[in-house]
Design a protein around this motif. Structure first.
Motif, PDB file in Angstrom:
ATOM      1  N   ARG A 213       1.031  -1.139   0.189  1.00  0.00           N
ATOM      2  CA  ARG A 213      -0.134  -0.114  -0.064  1.00  0.00           C
ATOM      3  C   ARG A 213       0.874   1.369  -0.006  1.00  0.00           C
ATOM      4  N   GLY A 214       0.848   1.870  -1.193  1.00  0.00           N
ATOM      5  CA  GLY A 214       1.932   3.019  -1.197  1.00  0.00           C
ATOM      6  C   GLY A 214       3.102   2.425  -1.317  1.00  0.00           C
ATOM      7  N   GLU A 215       4.092   2.941  -0.415  1.00  0.00           N
ATOM      8  CA  GLU A 215       5.425   2.447  -0.429  1.00  0.00           C
ATOM      9  C   GLU A 215       5.647   1.275   0.753  1.00  0.00           C
ATOM     10  N   GLU A 216       4.438   1.040   1.460  1.00  0.00           N
ATOM     11  CA  GLU A 216       4.618   0.142   2.589  1.00  0.00           C
ATOM     12  C   GLU A 216       4.381  -1.352   2.230  1.00  0.00           C
ATOM     13  N   ILE A 217       5.202  -2.268   2.741  1.00  0.00           N
ATOM     14  CA  ILE A 217       4.963  -3.591   2.467  1.00  0.00           C
ATOM     15  C   ILE A 217       3.967  -4.232   3.423  1.00  0.00           C
ATOM     16  N   VAL A 218       2.881  -4.608   3.077  1.00  0.00           N
ATOM     17  CA  VAL A 218       1.785  -5.137   3.937  1.00  0.00           C
ATOM     18  C   VAL A 218       2.069  -6.607   4.495  1.00  0.00           C
ATOM     19  N   THR A 219       2.639  -7.249   3.325  1.00  0.00           N
ATOM     20  CA  THR A 219       2.666  -8.723   3.753  1.00  0.00           C
ATOM     21  C   THR A 219       3.607  -9.303   2.570  1.00  0.00           C
ATOM     22  N   VAL A 220       4.275 -10.331   2.844  1.00  0.00           N
ATOM     23  CA  VAL A 220       4.858 -10.972   1.558  1.00  0.00           C
ATOM     24  C   VAL A 220       4.164 -12.308   1.599  1.00  0.00           C
ATOM     25  N   LEU A 221       3.836 -12.508  -0.053  1.00  0.00           N
ATOM     26  CA  LEU A 221       2.945 -13.493  -0.248  1.00  0.00           C
ATOM     27  C   LEU A 221       3.798 -14.479  -0.723  1.00  0.00           C
ATOM     28  N   TYR A 222       4.780 -14.582  -1.117  1.00  0.00           N
ATOM     29  CA  TYR A 222       5.788 -15.562  -1.780  1.00  0.00           C
ATOM     30  C   TYR A 222       7.033 -14.991  -1.714  1.00  0.00           C
ATOM     31  N   SER A 223       8.192 -15.986  -1.535  1.00  0.00           N
ATOM     32  CA  SER A 223       9.495 -15.723  -1.345  1.00  0.00           C
ATOM     33  C   SER A 223      10.257 -16.986  -1.899  1.00  0.00           C
ATOM     34  N   ARG A 224      11.084 -16.862  -2.710  1.00  0.00           N
ATOM     35  CA  ARG A 224      11.874 -17.983  -3.383  1.00  0.00           C
ATOM     36  C   ARG A 224      13.085 -18.262  -2.318  1.00  0.00           C
TER      37      ARG A 224
END
Length: 224
Positions: A213-224
């Motif tokens: 949201r904007g420049e804020e990371i709300v959550t990580v959905l996937y990370s390799r």
């Protein structure tokens, strides 16, 4: 663009960024990161409805549904309008031509700064989005023939409509990197990387998917 110029571009911009609609990551995992036109093909959208989506400005998001595939959302085109396109289009192109050119491609930013500019633009700054981070070098190697580069934000005419025409989207080989290298800092020598038709095999290139949201990371959905 020469081989060494491409190598420099990929060193400067090792990660590509795609801003997708909120909740779209599961669909992208199943079907790939598809252009609007390819998605309409997949969902069997035709006739006047397809024309309205593909060849006209979308002032709002548009949802398409399929009895077996479920639902997908096609993003709006709020940063662009017909009036602005009529002021800047060249080579005899019409707004309808331009919408079709855009809808035939999937677009990615070459820098996080460009991503943030879109995320914080007035229509989107309070909304959440699924953002894909992709490894640039292997994607370019795999989809070389379908890739075009652009020196401008081709999907915006606000606040000022920059000139655009048939040579806005150029292949990697034809892109005048040396010209822009002399005029722009690293990271801005190409603004957009687009893949015609999309990336059906997108999975191996995705390093991370984050909800922002904007420049804020709300959550990580996937990370390799």
């Amino acid at each position: 663009m020469k081989k060494e110029e491409l190598e420099e571009l990929l060193r400067d911009c090792p990660v590509l960024y795609h801003m997708a609609e909120l909740g779209s990551w599961p669909s992208i995992q199943r079907h790939g990161l598809l252009s609007t036109s390819a998605l309409l093909d997949l969902f069997a959208v035709s006739g006047s409805r397809r024309t309205a989506i593909e060849a006209r400005r979308r002032p709002e998001n548009v949802a398409v549904e399929h009895p077996k595939l479920g639902r997908a959302v096609i993003r709006d085109q709020k940063p662009m309008d017909d009036a602005g396109l009529l002021r800047c289009l060249q080579d005899g192109l019409t707004p309808e031509d331009w919408y079709k050119l855009l809808n035939d491609r999937v677009f990615m930013w070459l820098t996080r700064d460009r991503l943030h500019r879109l995320l914080t633009a007035r229509p989107y700054r309070t909304l959440e989005h699924d953002v894909l981070e992709l490894d640039a070098a292997p994607l370019v190697a795999a989809h070389w023939a379908q890739i075009t580069l652009s020196p401008i934000n081709s999907g915006a005419t606000k606040p000022f409509p920059r000139d655009r025409g048939k040579d806005t989207f150029l292949s990697i080989a034809d892109y005048p990197y040396a010209h822009w290298r002399g005029k722009r800092k690293a990271g801005e020598r190409a603004v957009e990387l687009a893949v015609t038709g999309g990336i059906p095999d997108v999975g191996p290139f995705v390093r991370r998917v984050i909800r922002m949201r904007g420049e804020e990371i709300v959550t990580v959905l996937y990370s390799r």
